[in-house]
Enzyme design. Structure first.
Site, short mmCIF file in Angstrom:
data_model
loop_
_atom_site.label_atom_id
_atom_site.label_comp_id
_atom_site.label_asym_id
_atom_site.label_seq_id
_atom_site.Cartn_x
_atom_site.Cartn_y
_atom_site.Cartn_z
CB CYS A 119 -8.38 45.04 34.33
SG CYS A 119 -8.68 46.87 34.05
CD GLU A 164 -13.29 46.59 26.57
OE1 GLU A 164 -11.85 46.47 27.05
OE2 GLU A 164 -13.54 46.98 25.82
N PRO A 207 -25.04 43.92 38.62
CG PRO A 207 -25.56 45.50 40.54
CD PRO A 207 -26.04 44.35 39.57
CD GLU A 230 -6.49 39.38 35.56
OE1 GLU A 230 -7.34 38.61 35.38
OE2 GLU A 230 -6.58 40.52 35.34
CG ASN A 289 -11.59 45.78 39.45
OD1 ASN A 289 -12.73 45.99 38.82
ND2 ASN A 289 -10.29 45.98 39.10
P1 NAD Z 1 -15.74 37.76 36.95
O1 NAD Z 1 -15.62 37.42 35.38
O2 NAD Z 1 -15.91 36.91 37.87
O3 NAD Z 1 -17.17 38.58 37.07
C1 NAD Z 1 -17.61 39.80 36.61
C2 NAD Z 1 -19.19 39.74 36.33
O4 NAD Z 1 -19.67 38.61 35.61
C3 NAD Z 1 -19.82 39.49 37.93
O5 NAD Z 1 -20.95 40.52 37.93
C4 NAD Z 1 -20.25 38.21 37.82
O6 NAD Z 1 -21.33 37.94 38.64
C5 NAD Z 1 -20.72 38.14 36.37
N1 NAD Z 1 -20.58 36.86 35.79
C6 NAD Z 1 -20.17 35.43 36.36
N2 NAD Z 1 -20.09 34.62 35.45
C7 NAD Z 1 -21.06 34.79 34.38
C8 NAD Z 1 -21.56 34.40 33.30
N3 NAD Z 1 -21.49 33.01 33.04
N4 NAD Z 1 -22.24 35.11 32.69
C9 NAD Z 1 -22.61 36.47 32.81
N5 NAD Z 1 -22.10 37.18 33.56
C10 NAD Z 1 -21.41 36.34 34.56
O7 NAD Z 1 -15.04 39.05 37.19
P2 NAD Z 1 -14.48 39.71 38.54
O8 NAD Z 1 -13.81 38.77 39.74
O9 NAD Z 1 -15.74 40.39 39.30
O10 NAD Z 1 -13.51 40.82 38.29
C11 NAD Z 1 -12.03 40.44 38.04
C12 NAD Z 1 -11.57 40.38 36.61
O11 NAD Z 1 -12.39 41.54 35.94
C13 NAD Z 1 -10.23 40.49 36.35
O12 NAD Z 1 -9.86 39.39 35.73
C14 NAD Z 1 -10.03 41.82 35.85
O13 NAD Z 1 -8.61 41.84 34.88
C15 NAD Z 1 -10.99 42.05 34.97
N6 NAD Z 1 -11.45 43.57 35.03
C16 NAD Z 1 -11.05 44.11 33.59
C17 NAD Z 1 -11.22 45.31 33.42
C18 NAD Z 1 -10.92 45.97 32.01
O14 NAD Z 1 -11.32 47.14 31.65
N7 NAD Z 1 -10.40 45.31 31.13
C19 NAD Z 1 -11.48 46.06 34.49
C20 NAD Z 1 -11.60 45.76 35.70
C21 NAD Z 1 -11.72 44.25 35.96
#
Ligand code: NAD
Length: 481
Positions: free
Chosen positions: A280, A246, A175, A381, A151
C-alpha cells in the site's frame, strides 16, 4: 498439497452451511490449488456474530493477566510455526520466501506488544466541585469485525485482532479470499493458546465482509484494503458504530537535483518494486528534477534489471508473481493507457510467461517516463511493479503535483537540503513522510496510515501509543458520597 480450511464459529471448525467453497490457486503456478475455504452465506456470518455475542460477557470480565497470557502464548506458537507458515504464505500469496519469513517472524512481536496493552487500559480522575470523585474507565467496544487484505495476510490481521482481544472485545475475523489459509494459521495460534470458545470467530469468503458489516451487532469495524471497498463499508456503517479504514495510496517520491543519485535510485527501486509493487505504501509516482531525470531513470532501470522474477520458493528470486491474472491484466491496461497518455516504456511493460513462469501471474518491473500530471498513471493506485516518472523545475511545483491526487498515505523526498526536506515534511499531504528513506516500511510501535481517501485518518489508532482508543469506549463516572 491442498489444505481445506474451515470457518471457526464458537469453538467449532465448520464448513459453510450450504457447503459452498472456493479455491485459491498458487499465483506462481495456477495448476496447484493451495487452499479450499468456505464461501460463507449471510447465515454463517450471523452464526459467527452470535458466537461472538455469546462470548462477550465472559471475555470482558476475564482478567488482564489471563488476556495477556493468551496473547503471549499465541505469539510463542506463531514464532514456533513461523517457518511452516512462511512456506505456506509463499504458495498462497506469492511473495518471495525472504519476505514471507520476515512477515511470519514479525507478527508475534505485534502480539507481545498488545499483550502488555491489556494492563494499560487506564482511565483518569478529574477534580470536581460537587462530588468527591469523577473518573473515567475504559470498556471494550463490543464485537469487533476485522476485515483484511491479502498482501500482509498475517501481520495486518494480527495488529487488529491483538489489540481488540487485549481490550476485552470479541472478534469476527474475515481474511482475504486470496489468503484463507493464512487467516486460519493466525486464528489457530490464538485458539491453540487457550482463547475461550467464541472469542475469536473466523468466516471466509468473497461476500462475507459485506455480510459482516451489515450486522449492527458488530460495533466496531477495522478494515484494511482498497479505497473502493472502504467507501462501501463507510457508507454502510451508521450512527453508533465505529469504523477504521486503512486504504490505498498513490505514493510519491520527489527527487531533488542535489540528491545522492545512487541512494535516490535505491530508494525508488525499493519503494516501487519490493513486494512486487504490491504494498500500500509502494511508490508509483517519481517526481524528479529535470536536470537529473535521465541519469536517475538509467539507474532505476538498471536496478529493475537486477531483479530475478520467479517463484517465491526459489532462493535468489527477488520478485514474485502478482496476486492473480486479473492483476496482470490490470498492469497491461495501465501501461497501455499510460502510452495513450504520452508515456514511454523505459523497461518492462510486459507479462512474463516463459518456461517456469508459464502457469503463473508474472509481470516485469516496469519504468514509464513522460507521465503527465492528472493522467491515469499519475493519479490512480497501481498495485504492481509499474512506476511512472514525471519532471519538475521547482520544489513547490513538485509538492503541489504530489498533493494533486485523492490519496495521502506515504511520501518520500530525496535531497541533501535540510530546508527543502523540512518544507516537504510540513506541506506534503500524507500520513507518513520519509526523508531519504523508502515510502515502504513500518515501525510496529508508531502510527501507520493515511489521510484523504487513504483512510479515515485514524491511524493514530492503528499502531502507536494510542492504538487502544479504537478498541475501547470511555465511561465517565460521577461518584457521590
Ligand atoms: P480489497 O478491498 O479488495 O479487499 C480487502 C478485504 O475486504 C478482503 O477481505 C475482501 O474480501 C473484503 N471485502 C470486499 N468487498 C467488501 C465489502 N463490500 N464489504 C466488506 N468487506 C469487503 O483489497 P485487497 O485487494 O485485498 O488489498 C489491496 C488493497 O489494500 C490496496 O488498495 C492496498 O493499497 C490496500 N492496503 C492498504 C494498507 C494500509 O495500511 N493503508 C495496507 C495493505 C493494503
Amino acid at each position: 498439497m491442498t489444505i481445506t480450511v474451515s470457518n471457526r464459529i464458537g469453538g467449532a471448525e465448520v464448513p459453510a452451511t450450504d457447503g459452498a467453497t472456493f479455491e485459491r490457486a498458487n499465483p506462481a503456478d495456477r495448476r496447484q490449488i493451495v487452499s479450499i475455504a468456505p464461501e460463507s452465506s449471510p447465515a454463517d456470518v450471523t452464526a459467527a456474530v452470535d458466537a461472538a455475542s455469546d462470548a462477550a460477557a465472559t471475555w470482558r470480565r476475564t482478567t488482564p493477566t489471563r488476556r495477556a497470557e493468551i496473547l503471549t502464548a499465541a505469539a510463542r506458537i506463531l514464532a514456533e510455526r513461523a517457518d511452516g507458515i512462511a512456506a505456506e504464505m509463499v504458495a498462497e500469496e506469492g511473495k518471495p520466501i525472504g519476505d514471507a519469513r520476515m512477515e511470519a517472524s514479525r507478527t508475534p512481536r505485534n502480539l507481545e506488544l498488545y499483550a502488555g496493552e491489556a494492563y494499560r487500559l487506564t482511565g483518569a480522575t478529574f477534580p470536581s466541585d460537587d462530588t468527591p470523585i469523577v473518573y473515567s474507565v475504559l470498556d471494550p467496544v463490543g464485537i469487533v469485525g476485522v476485515i483484511t487484505p491479502w498482501n500482509f495476510p498475517l501481520n495486518l490481521a494480527s495488529r487488529k485482532i491483538g489489540p481488540a482481544l487485549a481490550a476485552g472485545n470479541t472478534v469476527v475475523f474475515k481474511p482475504s479470499p486470496m489468503t484463507p489459509l493464512m487467516g486460519e494459521r493466525l486464528a489457530a495460534a490464538f485458539i491453540d493458546a487457550g482463547l475461550p470458545e467464541g472469542v475469536l470467530n473466523v468466516v471466509h469468503g468473497f461476500a462475507a465482509g459485506a455480510h459482516l458489516v451489515a450486522d449492527d451487532r458488530v460495533t466496531a469495524i477495522t478494515f484494511t484494503g482498497s479505497t473502493a471497498t472502504g467507501r462501501k463499508i463507510h457508507a454502510a456503517v451508521g450512527l453508533g458504530r465505529r469504523v477504521q479504514l486503512e486504504l490505498g495510496g498513490k505514493n510519491p517520491i520527489i527527487v531533488l537535483a542535489d540528491a545522492d543519485l545512487d541512494a535516490a535510485a535505491a530508494v525508488v527501486a525499493r519503494s516501487s518494486f519490493s513486494l512486487t509493487g504490491q504494498a500500500c505504501t509502494g511508490a508509483g509516482r517519481i517526481l524528479v528534477a529535470e536536470p537529473i531525470h535521465d541519469a536517475l531513470v538509467d539507474k532505476v532501470v538498471a536496478l529493475a534489471g537486477k531483479h530475478v522474477v520467479g517463484r517465491g520458493d526459489r532462493p535468489g528470486n527477488t520478485l514474485g508473481p502478482l496476486i492473480d491474472d486479473h492483476a496482470v491484466d490490470a498492469m497491461r491496461t495501465t501501461v497501455d493507457t499510460a502510452g495513450s497518455d504520452g508515456a514511454e516504456v523505459a523497461c518492462g511493460g510486459t507479462a512474463l510467461d516463459d518456461g517456469e513462469l508459464a502457469h503463473g501471474s508474472f509481470y516485469a518491473p516496469t519504468v514509464l517516463t513522460g507521465v503527465r500530471r492528472g493522467t491515469d498513471m499519475a493519479s490512480r493506485e497501481v498495485f504492481g511493479p509499474v512506476i511512472g516518472f514525471e519532471t519538475f523545475t521547482e520544489l513547490d511545483e513538485a509538492i503541489e503535483s504530489a498533493n494533486a491526487v485523492e490519496y495521502g498515505l506515504s511520501a518520500a523526498i530525496c535531497t541533501r537540503d535540510i530546508a527543502a526536506a523540512q518544507r516537504f515534511a510540513a506541506e506534503i499531504q500524507a500520513g507518513m513522510v520519509r526523508i531519504n528513506r523508502p515510502t515502504v516500511g513500518a515501525a510496529f510501535n508508531a502510527p501507520f496510515g493515511g489521510i484523504k481517501q487513504s483512510g479515515t485518518g485514524m491511524h493514530r489508532e492503528q499502531l502507536g501509543p494510542t492504538v487502544m482508543d479504537f478498541y475501547t469506549t470511555s465511561r465517565t463516572v460521577w461518584f457521590g458520597s
